[in-house]
Design a protein around this motif. Structure first.
Motif, PDB file in Angstrom:
ATOM      1  N   SER A  76       0.859  -1.184   0.000  1.00 23.32           N
ATOM      2  CA  SER A  76       0.000   0.000   0.000  1.00 23.32           C
ATOM      3  C   SER A  76       0.896   1.235   0.000  1.00 23.32           C
ATOM      4  O   SER A  76       2.129   1.130   0.064  1.00 23.32           O
ATOM      5  N   GLY A  77       0.301   2.400  -0.049  1.00 32.57           N
ATOM      6  CA  GLY A  77       1.066   3.648  -0.147  1.00 32.57           C
ATOM      7  C   GLY A  77       2.112   3.798   0.942  1.00 32.57           C
ATOM      8  O   GLY A  77       3.204   4.337   0.712  1.00 32.57           O
ATOM      9  N   THR A  78       1.805   3.312   2.123  1.00 29.82           N
ATOM     10  CA  THR A  78       2.715   3.433   3.259  1.00 29.82           C
ATOM     11  C   THR A  78       4.087   2.815   2.950  1.00 29.82           C
ATOM     12  O   THR A  78       5.121   3.342   3.364  1.00 29.82           O
ATOM     13  N   TRP A  81       6.099   5.237   0.955  1.00 33.09           N
ATOM     14  CA  TRP A  81       6.609   6.299   1.831  1.00 33.09           C
ATOM     15  C   TRP A  81       7.964   5.890   2.403  1.00 33.09           C
ATOM     16  O   TRP A  81       8.907   6.670   2.446  1.00 33.09           O
ATOM     17  N   PHE A 103      -2.361  12.235   7.559  1.00 33.52           N
ATOM     18  CA  PHE A 103      -1.336  11.505   6.802  1.00 33.52           C
ATOM     19  C   PHE A 103       0.044  12.095   7.025  1.00 33.52           C
ATOM     20  O   PHE A 103       1.031  11.366   7.116  1.00 33.52           O
ATOM     21  N   ILE A 152       2.537  16.715   1.450  1.00 37.80           N
ATOM     22  CA  ILE A 152       1.435  15.867   0.982  1.00 37.80           C
ATOM     23  C   ILE A 152       0.613  16.690   0.002  1.00 37.80           C
ATOM     24  O   ILE A 152       0.081  17.737   0.370  1.00 37.80           O
ATOM     25  N   ASN A 154      -2.216  16.037  -1.737  1.00 36.12           N
ATOM     26  CA  ASN A 154      -3.630  16.082  -1.363  1.00 36.12           C
ATOM     27  C   ASN A 154      -3.777  15.412  -0.005  1.00 36.12           C
ATOM     28  O   ASN A 154      -3.672  14.196   0.096  1.00 36.12           O
ATOM     29  N   THR A 156      -5.606  13.795   2.234  1.00 34.48           N
ATOM     30  CA  THR A 156      -6.898  13.127   2.104  1.00 34.48           C
ATOM     31  C   THR A 156      -7.734  13.262   3.382  1.00 34.48           C
ATOM     32  O   THR A 156      -8.956  13.216   3.337  1.00 34.48           O
ATOM     33  N   ASP A 183       4.059  13.354  -1.500  1.00 37.19           N
ATOM     34  CA  ASP A 183       3.071  12.277  -1.403  1.00 37.19           C
ATOM     35  C   ASP A 183       1.915  12.649  -2.327  1.00 37.19           C
ATOM     36  O   ASP A 183       1.152  13.572  -2.036  1.00 37.19           O
ATOM     37  N   ILE A 185      -0.267  10.320  -3.251  1.00 35.75           N
ATOM     38  CA  ILE A 185      -1.006   9.050  -3.180  1.00 35.75           C
ATOM     39  C   ILE A 185      -2.460   9.245  -3.610  1.00 35.75           C
ATOM     40  O   ILE A 185      -3.004   8.444  -4.363  1.00 35.75           O
ATOM     41  N   SER A 186      -3.082  10.315  -3.138  1.00 34.14           N
ATOM     42  CA  SER A 186      -4.497  10.498  -3.479  1.00 34.14           C
ATOM     43  C   SER A 186      -4.724  11.634  -4.473  1.00 34.14           C
ATOM     44  O   SER A 186      -5.861  12.011  -4.719  1.00 34.14           O
ATOM     45  N   GLN A 208      -4.919   2.621  -5.222  1.00 37.41           N
ATOM     46  CA  GLN A 208      -6.341   2.464  -4.886  1.00 37.41           C
ATOM     47  C   GLN A 208      -7.113   3.766  -4.781  1.00 37.41           C
ATOM     48  O   GLN A 208      -8.221   3.783  -4.276  1.00 37.41           O
ATOM     49  N   LYS A 209      -6.531   4.861  -5.285  1.00 35.96           N
ATOM     50  CA  LYS A 209      -7.259   6.129  -5.176  1.00 35.96           C
ATOM     51  C   LYS A 209      -7.597   6.609  -6.588  1.00 35.96           C
ATOM     52  O   LYS A 209      -8.452   6.032  -7.225  1.00 35.96           O
TER      53      LYS A 209
END
Ligand SMILES: *Cc1c(COP(=O)(O)O)cnc(C)c1O
Length: 398
Positions: A76-78, A81, A103, A152, A154, A156, A183, A185-186, A208-209
């Motif tokens: 996953s995104g983590t 990171w 986040f 970051i 976005n 989230t 980041d 991610i989203s 997944q975003k």
């Protein structure tokens, strides 16, 4: 075969029709993507995978708007990171972060656990990171202890964006040599994102975003400067090491078994995004976000994001009036109308609910979601004005 209803237990509160997954990740996975991943895995060292791997890496570069290297992790995104930090930094290095929401808090905690020093710039969680505060911190850092600026794109958890170009400009004005890590991610595939042109050293994202794929893949895009930093970075790394990935990726292969079925899925999702055209994808997100904000305004509910220029195209966090529970509202909406919304995290727990409008979504689906929220506000007894759905209808009908 006849359906013997008498042998079935009576289930109360079942809701016919589709579940509305309006969380800001995971997002709706289009049928085309589900069909693409519904197949047996293939030999990840065979020629068919080589072609797939090359196409996936090539399409991902287009989405990141980079000519440079990208790494794909089965995580996953983590996980990505962590990869960004440990491939470029050494124990005791200082990173400059901005506390824009939950986040950023998690990323800070991770950096601390990895043995990095974090200099954290506070915010009220109602806007993006402040480029002027970042610039002041860099100006004060005459000894160049800060090795990376992390933002970051976005957030989230608050639905607030940090625009990256002003952050880069602040770093350039100070001629500060720190790496810029973002980041996305989203934000990736929900709004314009230009890894190369914006001078980003490491971009982190996930499947997944905006990318409309199930969770389980995450990415780094790296600049030449980040690859140089890798050569002297001393944090321990093995599985996350960029070097073997880069070597193997040249030919479309991976140093370990890639998450094959997620590759089938994401490749199809990226084809869909590129067929629609990225500018169209971004405009679609902006339109749905604007319709959502108009609904909130008509309801008389406050947005978590107080800076109009920082409102997210992919998610809208809405505050409930004092003395009311956002979690109870979400529970009523799930129970009665079969819709999942994002919850408040950290200091906004129970104060906000988040409507995800990123990924595979049409105006009709959004109106369904906003109708569900409006019914939920009534059912849960949350004070609001009528007309939110109508405001969105009028905007989207144009
Ligand atoms: C979802 C998200 C993460 C965490 O990603 P996981 O896939 O849950 O590990 C990190 N940052 C942002 C901005 C996110 O939206």
């Amino acid at each position: 075969m006849p359906n013997d209803m008498s042998s079935r237990p009576t289930i109360l509160n079942t809701v016919a029709g589709r579940h509305f997954l309006q969380t800001p990740g995971p997002t709706n996975v289009p049928d085309r993507v589900l069909r693409a991943m519904d197949r047996a895995p293939i030999n990840h060292r065979g020629p068919e995978f080589g072609a797939l791997g090359r196409e996936v890496v090539g399409n991902l570069r287009k989405i990141f708007q980079t000519q440079g290297m990208v790494a794909i992790y089965p995580a996953s995104g983590t996980g990505a990171w962590e990869a960004a930090l440990i491939n470029t930094l050494s124990p005791g290095d200082t990173v400059l972060m901005s506390h824009t929401g939950w986040f950023s808090h998690l990323w800070q905690q991770m950096a601390g656990k990895l043995g990095l020093e974090v200099q954290m710039l506070e915010t009220d969680w109602r806007g993006g990171a402040d480029p002027a505060a970042i610039e002041a911190a860099l100006a004060a850092d005459t000894g160049h202890r800060i090795r990376a600026v992390c933002v970051i794109h976005n957030e989230t958890s608050t639905s607030c964006m940090t625009h990256v170009v002003p952050v880069r400009a602040a770093m350039d004005r100070q001629k500060h040599p720190a790496l810029l890590m973002v980041d996305a991610i989203s934000s990736l595939a929900t709004c314009d994102y230009r890894h190369d042109e914006w001078g980003i050293d490491v971009t982190i994202s996930g499947s997944q975003k905006g990318l409309m794929t199930p969770p389980g893949l995450s990415f780094n895009a790296m600049s030449e400067k980040a690859l140089d930093a890798m050569k002297s970075a001393k944090l321990p790394r093995s599985y996350w090491d960029w070097a073997p990935l880069i070597t193997a990726n040249q030919t479309g292969f991976f140093p370990y078994t890639p998450a094959l079925n997620l590759f089938f899925a994401m490749n199809e999702a990226m084809r869909m995004l590129l067929e629609e055209g990225l500018p169209t994808v971004f405009a679609r997100h902006e339109r749905l976000a604007e319709a959502t904000r108009r609904a909130a305004a008509a309801w008389g509910l406050e947005l978590q994001c107080t800076d109009p220029a920082a409102c997210s195209p992919g998610v809208t966090a809405i505050r409930v009036p004092e003395g009311h529970s956002a979690d109870k509202l979400r529970a009523v909406i799930l129970d009665r109308f079969n819709m999942s919304l994002g919850n408040g995290l950290g200091r906004v727990e129970d104060r906000i609910f988040r409507i995800g409008h990123m990924g595979d979504l049409s105006p009709l689906q959004l109106l369904g979601a906003l109708g569900g929220v409006e019914m939920g506000l009534l059912a849960a007894g949350i004070p609001h004005k009528a007309g939110g759905l109508q405001a969105a209808v009028e905007y989207l009908a144009r």
